[in-house]
Design a protein around this motif. Structure first.
Motif, PDB file in Angstrom:
ATOM      1  N   LYS A  21      45.566 -45.660  10.747  1.00 27.35           N
ATOM      2  CA  LYS A  21      45.106 -47.046  10.234  1.00 27.35           C
ATOM      3  C   LYS A  21      45.739 -47.360   9.529  1.00 27.35           C
ATOM      4  N   ARG A  22      45.644 -46.511   8.396  1.00 27.90           N
ATOM      5  CA  ARG A  22      47.555 -46.516   7.526  1.00 27.90           C
ATOM      6  C   ARG A  22      48.481 -47.536   8.325  1.00 27.90           C
ATOM      7  N   ASP A  25      48.149 -50.513  10.688  1.00 30.53           N
ATOM      8  CA  ASP A  25      48.180 -51.743   9.893  1.00 30.53           C
ATOM      9  C   ASP A  25      49.799 -52.225   9.932  1.00 30.53           C
ATOM     10  N   SER A  26      50.402 -51.300   8.961  1.00 28.26           N
ATOM     11  CA  SER A  26      52.420 -51.374   8.916  1.00 28.26           C
ATOM     12  C   SER A  26      52.617 -51.381   9.832  1.00 28.26           C
ATOM     13  N   ALA A  28      51.323 -53.080  11.965  1.00 26.61           N
ATOM     14  CA  ALA A  28      51.127 -54.982  13.138  1.00 26.61           C
ATOM     15  C   ALA A  28      51.827 -55.512  11.655  1.00 26.61           C
ATOM     16  N   SER A  29      51.879 -55.267  10.657  1.00 24.08           N
ATOM     17  CA  SER A  29      52.755 -56.140   9.906  1.00 24.08           C
ATOM     18  C   SER A  29      54.158 -56.294   9.960  1.00 24.08           C
TER      19      SER A  29
END
Length: 110
Positions: A21-22, A25-26, A28-29
């Motif tokens: 998940k981390r 998210d990275s 996606a950014s």
């Protein structure tokens, strides 16, 4: 012993899930930043194309003016003797104006 292994396996899965998940998210950014950059590049390219189109029309109009001037100049040189005297006078005047402007510009630069 099976329960301990099951708890450890579940703990490892939870850690891997949190790490995934981390990293998602990275990612996606980073994708969002790349998309923003791509949109900025597209906007800049469109602005530069508009600017170049404007320059193209400006150059075409200047080309038309220069072509007309050259035609008039050629007509004047081909005509009679009086026009040749006028042509020499105009040419000498332009040369004098050029040197005066050159002197003023060089003087203003220092």
């Amino acid at each position: 012993m099976v329960e301990v292994f099951g708890q450890n396996g579940s703990g490892v899965e939870d850690m891997l899930d949190v790490e995934n998940k981390r990293m998602a998210d990275s990612l996606a950014s980073k994708v969002t930043r790349l998309k923003s950059l791509a949109l900025d590049i597209d906007k800049d390219a469109e602005e530069q194309n508009r600017y170049l189109d404007g320059m193209d029309s400006d150059f075409m109009s200047v080309t038309g003016l220069l072509t007309g001037s050259v035609k008039r100049f050629s007509t004047m040189t081909r005509s009679g003797r009086d026009n040749r005297k006028l042509l020499c006078s105009v040419s000498a005047g332009l040369i004098v104006v050029f040197f005066i402007l050159y002197y003023l510009v060089s003087r203003a630069g220092t």
